[in-house]
Design an enzyme around this catalytic site. Structure first.
Site, PDB file in Angstrom:
ATOM      1  N   ILE A  94       0.866  -1.188   0.000  1.00 50.93           N
ATOM      2  CA  ILE A  94       0.000   0.000   0.000  1.00 50.93           C
ATOM      3  C   ILE A  94       0.903   1.239   0.000  1.00 50.93           C
ATOM      4  O   ILE A  94       1.877   1.313   0.750  1.00 50.93           O
ATOM      5  CB  ILE A  94      -0.935   0.001   1.240  1.00 50.93           C
ATOM      6  CG1 ILE A  94      -1.825  -1.243   1.228  1.00 50.93           C
ATOM      7  CG2 ILE A  94      -1.737   1.302   1.308  1.00 50.93           C
ATOM      8  CD1 ILE A  94      -3.239  -1.079   0.770  1.00 50.93           C
ATOM      9  N   LEU A  95       0.577   2.211  -0.845  1.00 49.60           N
ATOM     10  CA  LEU A  95       1.361   3.447  -0.909  1.00 49.60           C
ATOM     11  C   LEU A  95       0.742   4.472   0.033  1.00 49.60           C
ATOM     12  O   LEU A  95      -0.484   4.518   0.195  1.00 49.60           O
ATOM     13  CB  LEU A  95       1.383   3.963  -2.349  1.00 49.60           C
ATOM     14  CG  LEU A  95       2.105   3.018  -3.326  1.00 49.60           C
ATOM     15  CD1 LEU A  95       1.710   3.310  -4.769  1.00 49.60           C
ATOM     16  CD2 LEU A  95       3.619   3.098  -3.146  1.00 49.60           C
ATOM     17  N   HIS A 111      -7.721  -3.979 -10.451  1.00 51.28           N
ATOM     18  CA  HIS A 111      -8.235  -4.764  -9.325  1.00 51.28           C
ATOM     19  C   HIS A 111      -9.128  -5.879  -9.876  1.00 51.28           C
ATOM     20  O   HIS A 111      -9.964  -5.625 -10.745  1.00 51.28           O
ATOM     21  CB  HIS A 111      -9.019  -3.863  -8.370  1.00 51.28           C
ATOM     22  CG  HIS A 111      -9.522  -4.604  -7.179  1.00 51.28           C
ATOM     23  ND1 HIS A 111      -8.701  -4.952  -6.120  1.00 51.28           N
ATOM     24  CD2 HIS A 111     -10.747  -5.126  -6.913  1.00 51.28           C
ATOM     25  CE1 HIS A 111      -9.404  -5.649  -5.248  1.00 51.28           C
ATOM     26  NE2 HIS A 111     -10.648  -5.762  -5.698  1.00 51.28           N
ATOM     27  N   ALA A 181     -10.693 -10.202 -18.728  1.00 52.89           N
ATOM     28  CA  ALA A 181     -10.889  -8.807 -18.312  1.00 52.89           C
ATOM     29  C   ALA A 181      -9.576  -8.053 -18.082  1.00 52.89           C
ATOM     30  O   ALA A 181      -9.249  -7.122 -18.815  1.00 52.89           O
ATOM     31  CB  ALA A 181     -11.767  -8.753 -17.058  1.00 52.89           C
TER      32      ALA A 181
END
Ligand code: GAR
Length: 202
Positions: A94-95, A111, A181
């Site tokens: 996580i940034l 995602h 996708a």
């Protein structure tokens, strides 16, 4: 016209990185060029894919460097390579809010679900598909979105739905979501944002 310089951030297998490399080779990505691959994991297979494609790589491990030096090193690499756009492709760190603020509208992420379902803190990789199957949804998919301080909370750029089939396991579902996708919309969305960055330069 100067191409938009892209850094792809990875942590694992790098199939989405591969989709981006292939899209660059086939001309789907024409307004940008992948100039740097940043990996949070020194053993990521994605690094091999980058090397094979002749793309510069840098490893920044949060575990080894600590949170502050981790982001300092990334910032330095971005500056040194004049990066305009960051694409998170299976990046599992996580940034910080500081980092995302510094690069507002210049970080996108893929995602593996249709946001706002099965997203946010703790939803990554296979977990997302496990939760989708547990809930019993009949349709899932992938989303490309801007990255802000809220995990998976930034503006949506592109989405594609994928059918869930009887007998699906998290693994078979993950594979179908990637093939039908992620590998399609990530390159398309990357080209779209590169074009917007180019337009804003004029
Ligand atoms: C992909 O399914 C990507 O969407 C997901 O991790 C996988 C990485 O695969 N990312 C997340 O879950 C981020 N929240 P890859 O390394 O083969 O591209």
């Amino acid at each position: 016209m100067l191409k938009v310089k892209i850094a792809v951030f990875v942590s694992g297998g790098g199939t989405n990185l591969q989709a981006l490399i292939d899209a660059q080779n086939s001309g789907i990505i024409k307004s940008g060029e992948i100039s740097l691959v940043v990996s949070s994991n020194p053993d990521a297979y994605a690094l091999k894919r980058a090397e094979k494609a002749g793309i510069k790589t840098v490893v920044c491990s949060r575990k080894e460097l600590g949170p502050e030096e981790f982001e300092n090193r990334i910032e330095r690499a971005l500056k040194e390579n004049n990066i305009d756009l960051i694409v998170l492709a299976g990046f599992m760190s996580i940034l910080s809010q500081n980092f995302t603020k510094n690069h507002e509208d210049r970080i996108i992420n893929v995602h593996p679900s249709l946001i706002p379902s099965f997203c946010g803190k703790g939803f990554y990789g296979l977990r997302v598909h496990e939760e989708a199957l547990k809930y019993g949804v009949k349709v899932t998919g992938a989303t490309v979105h801007f990255v802000n301080e809220i995990p998976d909370g930034g503006r949506i750029i592109m989405q594609k739905a994928v059918e869930i089939k009887d007998g699906d396991t998290p693994e078979t579902l993950q594979k179908r979501v990637m093939e039908e996708a992620e590998w399609i919309i990530l390159p398309k969305a990357t080209e779209k944002i590169c074009q917007e960055i180019e337009k804003a330069r004029k």
